[in-house]
Write an enzyme that holds these catalytic residues in place. Structure first.
Site, PDB file in Angstrom:
ATOM      1  CG  HIS A 101      -2.262  -0.544   1.017  1.00  0.00           C
ATOM      2  ND1 HIS A 101      -3.191   0.029   0.180  1.00  0.00           N
ATOM      3  CD2 HIS A 101      -2.873  -1.634   1.535  1.00  0.00           C
ATOM      4  CE1 HIS A 101      -4.301  -0.680   0.191  1.00  0.00           C
ATOM      5  NE2 HIS A 101      -4.132  -1.702   1.006  1.00  0.00           N
ATOM      6  CD  GLU A 115      -2.439   5.117  -2.691  1.00  0.00           C
ATOM      7  OE1 GLU A 115      -2.313   6.213  -3.275  1.00  0.00           O
ATOM      8  OE2 GLU A 115      -3.414   4.370  -2.853  1.00  0.00           O
ATOM      9  CE  LYS A 126      -2.276   5.619  -6.514  1.00  0.00           C
ATOM     10  NZ  LYS A 126      -3.757   5.581  -6.479  1.00  0.00           N
ATOM     11  CG  ASN A 127       1.366  10.703  -4.639  1.00  0.00           C
ATOM     12  OD1 ASN A 127       0.287  10.703  -5.228  1.00  0.00           O
ATOM     13  ND2 ASN A 127       1.441  10.710  -3.324  1.00  0.00           N
TER      14      ASN A 127
END
Length: 479
Positions: free
Chosen positions: A339, A343, A346-347
Site C-alpha cells: 500500500h 501510493e 503513483k504520486n
C-alpha cells in the site's frame, strides 16, 4: 443490503458498546500462532475478534454520527455509517458457542496454559515465495508465477489467562443494566495441538471466518466513499481546505480502519491456514516472518507502473530503478508495505509525467524521455528506510503542510467527479484525485510505529522517506 435500516434499538446498543475501551494487539502477539495454529488457539482468536470488533465499530459509528457542521448528514458518510452498523449487528448477533465436554471447556476457557516446546523451523524457499494480496483495489498475485500486478486499476505479549465467557463488563452508571460480554484479554492463547477438538470448535471457527469475509468485502470501498462524502460537503460549504478537527477525525477514522482490517484479515487468514486453504511456513496469517523488501517493492513497482500506463494510455510508464539488498528480510505485513509503496510511487510517476509534459509542450507524451524514479532501501538497527526519489518538479515550500491534509490534490480529476465501480469485492479506486494517498500511507507506517516523511526541491523533485520499525513489539495505536 439496500433495505437495511439502522433502528433506534441498534443505535442504542452501539452507543453502549462505544463506552467500552478497545483492546490492542501487537504484531508479535499475532505471530505466536505459528504457521500451523491449533483449532483451540483459533477458537480464542475468533472469539476475541467477534467481541473486540463490535467495540471498534461502535466507536466509529458514533464518530460518524457526531461529525460537525452537517458533515454527518452527507449521503456517502451515512452509507459508511450503515456499513459499520450492519457489521456490528452481524457480529453481535452471532450465538456464543457452547462446549458440551467439560474437560474441553476447561481447556478452552484459557485457564490452562500450554507452553509450546518445539520451535518452528522456517523452511528455506526460493526468492519468489507464494503470495497473494488483495485490498483497496490493489491486487498482487505471485502464487503460481513470478509477479502479476493489476486487477482493478493496478494492480509482544505472551498468552494470558482468559476471562470467563459469561463475565460481563460493568459500564458507566447510566448503563449498568446492560450486560455486554467481556472478550478475552489476549488475541493469542496457547492450546494443545495434539488433541482432537470437538465439532463445536471447528464449526465456530468456520462460521466466524465466513462472517468476517463478508464484512471485509462490504468495507472495501470505505476510503473512497468517505472521500466522496467529505469532498461533496467541502464543495457545498465552499471550503478551500479542511479544518483541523475534520483532519483529526479522518486520521482517527482511517487509522482505526487499518486496525479493524488487520484484525479481520489476520483472523480469516489464520483460519484458512488451519483449513489447508492457504499455507506457507513464511506466513502467520497475513504477517510474513521473512518479508523480502526487494520482492514487495518490485510488486509495488509493477502495480504502480501498470496503473500509470492504463490511466495515461501510454505504452510504457517512466522507469523505476530499485536499489535494495536482495536478502533484506524482516517481520512485517506485506500488504501494508505494498500500500505505502504503491501510493508513493503513483504520486512520483504522475508528477514525473505531468512536470515533463509542461517542460516539453510540443512533444507527444509517448516521445518524452522521462527520468527514472529511484527507490533506495537502507537497513538500520531499528528501522528499514525506503527513499523514493523523483524528478517531478517538487512541491512549493508553502504547500508542503497541505500534503498531509486530506483531499488536497493537484490532480485534474477530483473525487467528486469520480463514481466508484465496485460490487462483490471488485472495487477499483481511481489512479489519482483522491487526495488521501500520502496521509493514508503515513497512517499505515505509524500503525506499527514507523513513519513517512517528505522533502521537496521545488523545480526539481521530491524525496519521500518511509521508515519501517523492525522491532515489532509495539501495540496498536487505538483511539
Amino acid at each position: 443490503m439496500s433495505s437495511w435500516k439502522l433502528t433506534k434499538a441498534l443505535r442504542d446498543q452501539i452507543y453502549r458498546y462505544a463506552t467500552v475501551k478497545q483492546t490492542g494487539v501487537s504484531l508479535r502477539q499475532m505471530v505466536q500462532f505459528g504457521s500451523k495454529p491449533s483449532p483451540g488457539s483459533l477458537f480464542h482468536a475468533s472469539h476475541f475478534a467477534v467481541h473486540e470488533l463490535p467495540i471498534r465499530l461502535s466507536h466509529r459509528v458514533k464518530d460518524l454520527e457526531t461529525l460537525p457542521n452537517g458533515l454527518a448528514k452527507e449521503p456517502a458518510i451515512q452509507t459508511v455509517r450503515n456499513w459499520y452498523a450492519q457489521s456490528f449487528e452481524e457480529l453481535t448477533s452471532l450465538e456464543e458457542p457452547v462446549i458440551k465436554d467439560l474437560e474441553m471447556a476447561d481447556i478452552l476457557s484459557g485457564e490452562k496454559q500450554y507452553e509450546e516446546t518445539a520451535k518452528r523451523q522456517v523452511s528455506s524457499q526460493g526468492s519468489k515465495r507464494p503470495y497473494f494480496f488483495s485490498d483497496d483495489g490493489i491486487v498482487i498475485d505471485r502464487r503460481s508465477h513470478g509477479s502479476v500486478s493489476g486487477g482493478g486499476g493496478a494492480a509482544g505479549a505472551s498468552g494470558g489467562v482468559s476471562e470467563d465467557e459469561n463475565e460481563v463488563h460493568d459500564l458507566n452508571s447510566a448503563h449498568r443494566h446492560v450486560l455486554i460480554p467481556r472478550p478475552r484479554r489476549h488475541y493469542y492463547i496457547p492450546t494443545p495441538k495434539d488433541i482432537v477438538y470437538p465439532s463445536e470448535v471447528v464449526d465456530y471457527n468456520k462460521l466466524v471466518t465466513k462472517v468476517l469475509t463478508k464484512i471485509k468485502r462490504r468495507h472495501d470501498a470505505t476510503v473512497t466513499t468517505i472521500a466522496r462524502g467529505v469532498q461533496s460537503w467541502k464543495r457545498k460549504k465552499n471550503f478551500t481546505y479542511l479544518d483541523n478537527s475534520v483532519n483529526q477525525f479522518l486520521d482517527r477514522f482511517y487509522l482505526s480502519r487499518i486496525g479493524i482490517r488487520m484484525l479481520i484479515g489476520q483472523t480469516i487468514a489464520l483460519n484458512q491456514q488451519a483449513q489447508g486453504n492457504m499455507y506457507s511456513d513464511d506466513y502467520v496469517g497475513i504477517i510474513c516472518l521473512r518479508t523480502n523488501v526487494m520482492e514487495v517493492a518490485q510488486d509495488a513497482i509493477d502495480a504502480a507502473r501498470f496503473a500509470c500506463e492504463e490511466h495515461y494510455d501510454i505504452m510504457e510508464a517512466p522507469p523505476v530503478q530499485l536499489y535494495c539488498p536482495e536478502d533484506l528480510e524482516f517481520m512485517y505485513v506485506p500488504g501494508h508495505l505494498v500500500h505505502m509503496l504503491f501510493e508513493t510511487l503513483k504520486n512520483s510517476l504522475r508528477a514525473t509525467i505531468e512536470f515533463h509534459q509542461r517542460l516539453h509542450p510540443n512533444t507527444a507524451i509517448e516521445d518524452i524521455h522521462y527520468p527514472p524514479v529511484k527507490i533506495i532501501v537502507a537497513e538500520g538497527l531499528e528501522d528499514i528506510t525506503v527513499k523514493v526519489s523523483d524528478e517531478g518538479g517538487g512541491i512549493p515550500r508553502s504547500t508542503i503542510p497541505l500534503v498531509w491534509t486530506y483531499f488536497y490534490t493537484s490532480a485534474e480529476q477530483r473525487i467528486e467527479e469520480y463514481e466508484p465501480t465496485y460490487s462483490s469485492g471488485s472495487f477499483k479506486p481511481p489512479f489519482m484525485g483522491l487526495g488521501v494517498g500520502l496521509p493514508h500511507s503515513r497512517l499505515y507506517a505509524r500503525y506499527f510505529s514507523g513513519d513517512l516523511k517528505l522533502i521537496s526541491m521545488e523545480g526539481y523533485g521530491t524525496d519521500v522517506y518511509l521508515h519501517l520499525n523492525r522491532l515489532s513489539s509495539s501495540s496498536e495505536p487505538l483511539q
